[in-house]
Design an enzyme around this catalytic site. Sequence first.
Site, PDB file in Angstrom:
ATOM      1  N   GLU A  64       9.123   1.127  11.135  1.00 38.52           N
ATOM      2  CA  GLU A  64      10.200   2.081  10.843  1.00 38.52           C
ATOM      3  C   GLU A  64       9.559   3.460  10.925  1.00 38.52           C
ATOM      4  O   GLU A  64       8.855   3.877  10.005  1.00 38.52           O
ATOM      5  CB  GLU A  64      10.771   1.836   9.437  1.00 38.52           C
ATOM      6  CG  GLU A  64      11.429   0.488   9.253  1.00 38.52           C
ATOM      7  CD  GLU A  64      12.795   0.387   9.928  1.00 38.52           C
ATOM      8  OE1 GLU A  64      13.338   1.433  10.334  1.00 38.52           O
ATOM      9  OE2 GLU A  64      13.300  -0.737  10.045  1.00 38.52           O
ATOM     10  N   CYS A 109      13.829  10.468   7.086  1.00 38.16           N
ATOM     11  CA  CYS A 109      13.749  10.126   8.508  1.00 38.16           C
ATOM     12  C   CYS A 109      15.127  10.204   9.149  1.00 38.16           C
ATOM     13  O   CYS A 109      15.253  10.392  10.345  1.00 38.16           O
ATOM     14  CB  CYS A 109      13.167   8.725   8.678  1.00 38.16           C
ATOM     15  SG  CYS A 109      14.078   7.506   7.735  1.00 38.16           S
ATOM     16  N   SER A 124       5.126   7.799   9.863  1.00 35.53           N
ATOM     17  CA  SER A 124       5.212   8.599  11.081  1.00 35.53           C
ATOM     18  C   SER A 124       4.946   7.741  12.316  1.00 35.53           C
ATOM     19  O   SER A 124       4.238   6.730  12.268  1.00 35.53           O
ATOM     20  CB  SER A 124       4.182   9.727  11.009  1.00 35.53           C
ATOM     21  OG  SER A 124       2.889   9.165  10.888  1.00 35.53           O
ATOM     22  N   LYS A 162       0.883  -1.176   0.000  1.00 39.41           N
ATOM     23  CA  LYS A 162       0.000   0.000   0.000  1.00 39.41           C
ATOM     24  C   LYS A 162       0.917   1.221   0.000  1.00 39.41           C
ATOM     25  O   LYS A 162       1.425   1.634   1.045  1.00 39.41           O
ATOM     26  CB  LYS A 162      -0.884  -0.038   1.256  1.00 39.41           C
ATOM     27  CG  LYS A 162      -2.228   0.634   1.167  1.00 39.41           C
ATOM     28  CD  LYS A 162      -2.208   2.109   0.874  1.00 39.41           C
ATOM     29  CE  LYS A 162      -1.650   2.933   2.013  1.00 39.41           C
ATOM     30  NZ  LYS A 162      -1.349   4.337   1.605  1.00 39.41           N
ATOM     31  N   GLU A 221      10.010  16.640  14.163  1.00 40.18           N
ATOM     32  CA  GLU A 221      10.707  16.235  12.956  1.00 40.18           C
ATOM     33  C   GLU A 221      10.417  17.328  11.920  1.00 40.18           C
ATOM     34  O   GLU A 221       9.276  17.480  11.491  1.00 40.18           O
ATOM     35  CB  GLU A 221      10.132  14.881  12.505  1.00 40.18           C
ATOM     36  CG  GLU A 221      11.006  14.145  11.566  1.00 40.18           C
ATOM     37  CD  GLU A 221      10.416  12.789  11.179  1.00 40.18           C
ATOM     38  OE1 GLU A 221       9.211  12.526  11.401  1.00 40.18           O
ATOM     39  OE2 GLU A 221      11.181  11.993  10.619  1.00 40.18           O
TER      40      GLU A 221
HETATM   41  P1  NAD Z   1       2.538   8.762   7.235  1.00 44.05           P
HETATM   42  O1  NAD Z   1       2.646   8.054   8.543  1.00 44.05           O
HETATM   43  O2  NAD Z   1       1.586   9.891   7.140  1.00 44.05           O
HETATM   44  O3  NAD Z   1       2.139   7.741   6.079  1.00 44.05           O
HETATM   45  C1  NAD Z   1       2.869   6.580   5.819  1.00 44.05           C
HETATM   46  C2  NAD Z   1       1.977   5.589   5.105  1.00 44.05           C
HETATM   47  O4  NAD Z   1       0.900   5.219   5.959  1.00 44.05           O
HETATM   48  C3  NAD Z   1       1.345   6.110   3.829  1.00 44.05           C
HETATM   49  O5  NAD Z   1       1.244   5.037   2.902  1.00 44.05           O
HETATM   50  C4  NAD Z   1      -0.048   6.529   4.289  1.00 44.05           C
HETATM   51  O6  NAD Z   1      -0.988   6.509   3.234  1.00 44.05           O
HETATM   52  C5  NAD Z   1      -0.345   5.435   5.294  1.00 44.05           C
HETATM   53  N1  NAD Z   1      -1.330   5.797   6.331  1.00 44.05           N
HETATM   54  C6  NAD Z   1      -1.631   7.024   6.806  1.00 44.05           C
HETATM   55  N2  NAD Z   1      -2.578   6.927   7.770  1.00 44.05           N
HETATM   56  C7  NAD Z   1      -2.862   5.606   7.895  1.00 44.05           C
HETATM   57  C8  NAD Z   1      -3.748   4.860   8.732  1.00 44.05           C
HETATM   58  N3  NAD Z   1      -4.536   5.448   9.645  1.00 44.05           N
HETATM   59  N4  NAD Z   1      -3.772   3.520   8.598  1.00 44.05           N
HETATM   60  C9  NAD Z   1      -2.978   2.910   7.699  1.00 44.05           C
HETATM   61  N5  NAD Z   1      -2.119   3.547   6.887  1.00 44.05           N
HETATM   62  C10 NAD Z   1      -2.056   4.889   6.983  1.00 44.05           C
HETATM   63  O7  NAD Z   1       4.027   9.207   6.863  1.00 44.05           O
HETATM   64  P2  NAD Z   1       4.517  10.026   5.597  1.00 44.05           P
HETATM   65  O8  NAD Z   1       4.121  11.459   5.806  1.00 44.05           O
HETATM   66  O9  NAD Z   1       4.115   9.348   4.344  1.00 44.05           O
HETATM   67  O10 NAD Z   1       6.102   9.867   5.748  1.00 44.05           O
HETATM   68  C11 NAD Z   1       6.870  10.655   6.568  1.00 44.05           C
HETATM   69  C12 NAD Z   1       7.168   9.940   7.883  1.00 44.05           C
HETATM   70  O11 NAD Z   1       7.779   8.680   7.597  1.00 44.05           O
HETATM   71  C13 NAD Z   1       8.173  10.682   8.718  1.00 44.05           C
HETATM   72  O12 NAD Z   1       7.775  10.649  10.069  1.00 44.05           O
HETATM   73  C14 NAD Z   1       9.465   9.890   8.519  1.00 44.05           C
HETATM   74  O13 NAD Z   1      10.393   9.992   9.560  1.00 44.05           O
HETATM   75  C15 NAD Z   1       8.939   8.504   8.398  1.00 44.05           C
HETATM   76  N6  NAD Z   1       9.921   7.634   7.728  1.00 44.05           N
HETATM   77  C16 NAD Z   1      10.571   6.716   8.484  1.00 44.05           C
HETATM   78  C17 NAD Z   1      11.534   5.910   7.886  1.00 44.05           C
HETATM   79  C18 NAD Z   1      12.280   4.894   8.693  1.00 44.05           C
HETATM   80  O14 NAD Z   1      12.888   4.021   8.088  1.00 44.05           O
HETATM   81  N7  NAD Z   1      12.266   4.940  10.012  1.00 44.05           N
HETATM   82  C19 NAD Z   1      11.795   6.035   6.523  1.00 44.05           C
HETATM   83  C20 NAD Z   1      11.097   6.995   5.786  1.00 44.05           C
HETATM   84  C21 NAD Z   1      10.144   7.791   6.405  1.00 44.05           C
END
Ligand code: NAD
Length: 489
Positions: A262, A296, A241, A186, A393
Amino acid sequence: MTTTLSPIDEIIAGVPTGLMIGGAVRPASDGSEFDVLDPATGRALARIASGTVEDALAAVDAAEAVAASWAATPPRRRSVILTKAFELMTEAADDLARLIVAENGKIFADARGEVVYAAEFLRWYAEEAVRIPGAIQTAPAGSNRILVTHHPVGIAVLVTPWNFPAAMATRKIGPALAAGCTVILKPASETPLTALAIAKIFERAGVPAGVVNVLPSKRSGAVVEAMVNDDRVRKLSFTGSTEVGVTLMQLAAKTVVNTSMELGGNAPFIVFDDADLDEAIAGAMIAKMRNGGEACTAANRFYVQEGVAAEFGRRLAARMSALVVGAGADSDSQLGPVINSGARDDIHALVRGAIDEGASILTGGETPSGEGYFYPATVLADVPATASILNHEIFGPVAPIVTFRTEEDAVRLANGTPFGLVSYVYTTDLARGLRVSEQLESGMVGLNRGIVSDPAAPFGGMKQSGIGREGGAEGLLEYLESQYIAVSW
Ligand code: NAD
C-alpha cells in the site's frame, strides 16, 4: 514528594515502552532506545526500546511457536477474540485518540475518527473469519472434482507508517488474525506508542501470547530485512512510501515472500462545470484536510473546469484560511502540526517551487515561527499543469488548483503520474461521472464524495501506488494461500 501526572502522561505511563515479543515486554538486546517526539512542541514524550536484528529473530521465533495452534484455532473462536478486541478498542477510544494526538500531532477529532475506523477493521474481520471461502467444481474433462480450500499464508511481517498509527495496524492485523496467521508488527518509529497500546488490547481480548508481536525499532531496514530473509516468514505487508516499497519488493524477491504493498498516492480531484459547488467544496475540505493533508488519499492536485475555477478557488481559500491552527490536543484546533521539521521544509519547498513556476497564492504559504511543526492551510491558483508540485505527494495542507477545458483534458491530466491510488470526481451528470471514473487509472474513485476509506471495501492502488488490497473480502485473501486438490471420481 509525589508528582501529579498530566492526563496525557498518565495515558503514556500505561503503555509498554519495550518490545512485545511472545507476550512479554522486554528491552532491546543491546539496551538501545529512541525518543518519541510531540510534533506540536518538538519535545520528547517517551523513550522506547529499539529492536535489534537479534530481537527481530526472537519475534519470528515467538510467532512460529504458536503459528500452528493459532491456524488450528476454530474460526469462530478467532472471530470471538476479534470481536472482543473491537469492543475493548471502542471503549478505549478516547485514550487511544489522545495518544495518537500526542505522537502524531493530528487534531483530536481526526484521531478519534481514526480509532473508530481502526476498530471497524476488527469487527469486519471478526465477521469475515467465519466466512473463509472455498469451492468445489467438476473438471471440464469430467474425470475429477476440483476442490479449492484456503490456508493461512503463514507468519506475517507488517510494516506501517506514522500517518494513521492505529488504522494501518488494524487494517493488517484484523485480516491476518482472521485468516489464522501470526504477526510481527514493525510500527513507524515516529508513532510506536499507539501500536504498543493496541497490542495490549489484543492481549486483553484473549489473543494468545506470540500471535501479535510488536517490534519498534530505529533500525527499520536491518530488522525488516532479517525477518523477510528468514524462511519461516511467508508474508510481508507494507504501507508507506513507494520508495521504501520498491526496496522491500526487491528484498522479498530473494525468498519469494508473498507481498502486499500500500504505497504513495497523488490523488486528482476533478471538478466539472456542472458540479454542485457546495458539495465539491465540502468534499475538497475532507479529501484535502482530513489528517491535515497527511494521508495517502489526500487530494493532491485540483483540476477545476474553467467555468468554475475562479469561484472554486475563492471559496476553497475562504474555508481554508478560516481553519484554526494549533496543537491537536487543543479542542479549538482544526489543523495540527505536520509530523516533523523535515516534512514541513519539504512542503514549503514545493509551495515556493510552484510560485516560481507561475502559481499565485490565495491563502497561506508562510512558515510560522515558534515551537512545533505548523504549516498553514494553503491554496495555490493558476498552477501550470507541468508544475513540479503536481508530481510530488505534498503530504501537507496545500491545495494546488489547475484549470482544464475538456473532459478529455481532465482524464489525461489526472492519469498523468505514475501513481494511481484514489481519484475524486465532482459532477451532477451521473453518466459523465461513471464514464470518467472508469477511465481513471486508480484503485479507488470518490464520485461526488471526498472520502473513500471503508473497512468493507477493497482499499488499494494501481500503478506505483501498490499491489494488493486491504479491507473487504479481498483483504482477507491477502493472508490466505489457495490450495487445490484434484479428486479422482
Ligand atoms: P515510509 O515509507 O518512510 O515508512 C513506512 C514504514 O517503513 C515505517 O515503519 C518505516 O520505519 C519503515 N521503513 C522505512 N525505511 C525502511 C526500510 N529501508 N526497510 C524497511 N522498513 C522501512 O513512509 P512514512 O513516511 O511512514 O508514511 C508516509 C507514506 O506512506 C506516504 O507515501 C503515504 O502515501 C504512504 N501511505 C500509504 C497508504 C496506502 O494505503 N496506500 C496509507 C498510508 C500511508
